[in-house]
Scaffold this active site. Structure first.
Site, PDB file in Angstrom:
ATOM      1  CG  HIS A  80      -1.520  -0.231   0.836  1.00 28.11           C
ATOM      2  ND1 HIS A  80      -3.362  -0.108   2.198  1.00 28.11           N
ATOM      3  CD2 HIS A  80      -2.143  -1.593   0.616  1.00 28.11           C
ATOM      4  CE1 HIS A  80      -4.332  -1.455   1.832  1.00 28.11           C
ATOM      5  NE2 HIS A  80      -3.738  -2.490   1.154  1.00 28.11           N
ATOM      6  CD  GLU A 153      -0.299   0.758   4.690  1.00 28.70           C
ATOM      7  OE1 GLU A 153       0.644   1.906   3.374  1.00 28.70           O
ATOM      8  OE2 GLU A 153      -0.991   0.963   5.072  1.00 28.70           O
TER       9      GLU A 153
END
Length: 236
Positions: A80, A153
């Site tokens: 992500h 992330e």
């Protein structure tokens, strides 16, 4: 993974990698980065995907189920971009209630920090919160019983520590992060390396302390990289 080095060859020989470049191409073509064409944030529907609204999630879950029958599943990593937090870090799933698995989910991220100048272990989070019940890492962890089920992330805003502090992440930096991730998988397979990292973790988080303290709090609103799933019809 595609290189000619002995380490790349070892990775290809020892592991089967399944790589999905994008789960919402229908949404991305319309300018979305989280939602599909139906307007749903796909990372909030892994627990209850519908074939007509979330076909890619249904397909991936079927693939995971089939592979789990054929072989041992070592790790899943959902990649992500994060719109608020800094650095590159991971979300994982806490096994503190299971003495046989305690801290196991933290071994790979701590090893990854040792190999990467941009990955920050202290930014990692390992809570399993009800608000995140529909995200990939928690559903895969629960349904496929994969201890190392992560969301990785990469901040939209770059790093605030290390050699890249104050800089945005370039394509080259992100590619190097992928290389370091792969090399860390090879090291993780070394039992001595795992034991060494596990000892460090036990020193950091003694059994009589609460392991969620570092880098985590109930005030965290990052929601695996963005806002929580909006209310559905009839919900408030």
């Amino acid at each position: 993974l595609l290189g000619k080095s002995s380490k790349a060859a070892s990775l290809r020989k020892r592991f089967l990698f399944k790589i999905v470049p994008m789960l919402n191409p229908d949404g991305v073509v319309l300018g979305n980065y989280r939602c599909g064409i139906a307007g749903h944030d796909l990372n909030r529907y892994w627990n209850v995907p519908q074939k007509d609204l979330h076909p890619t999630i249904v397909g991936i879950k079927n693939l995971i189920k089939r592979l789990s029958i054929e072989r041992e599943l070592v790790m899943t990593t959902d990649l992500h971009g994060h719109s608020r937090a800094m650095n590159i870090f991971m979300y994982g799933c806490n096994h503190d209630g299971d003495p046989d698995k305690r801290l196991q989910e933290r071994v790979f991220p701590l090893l990854l920090e040792a190999n990467s100048p941009v990955f920050k272990f202290s930014s990692c989070h390992f809570k399993v919160k009800k608000a995140k019940a529909g995200c990939a890492r928690i559903v895969v962890w629960k349904e496929a019983k994969i201890v190392k089920s992560y969301t990785m992330e990469a901040s939209f805003a770059g790093a605030n520590h290390g050699a890249y502090a104050g800089k945005h992440f370039t394509a080259g930096i992100l590619m190097n992060m992928g290389r370091d991730w792969c090399l860390s998988i090879l090291q993780y397979e070394d039992q001595k390396q795992r034991a060494k990292i596990k000892r460090r973790l036990e020193e950091m988080y003694p059994k009589d302390t609460h392991v969620e303290e570092e880098g985590e709090s109930d005030e965290d609103d990052s929601a695996d990289s963005a806002e929580e799933r909006p209310p559905g019809p009839g919900e408030k």
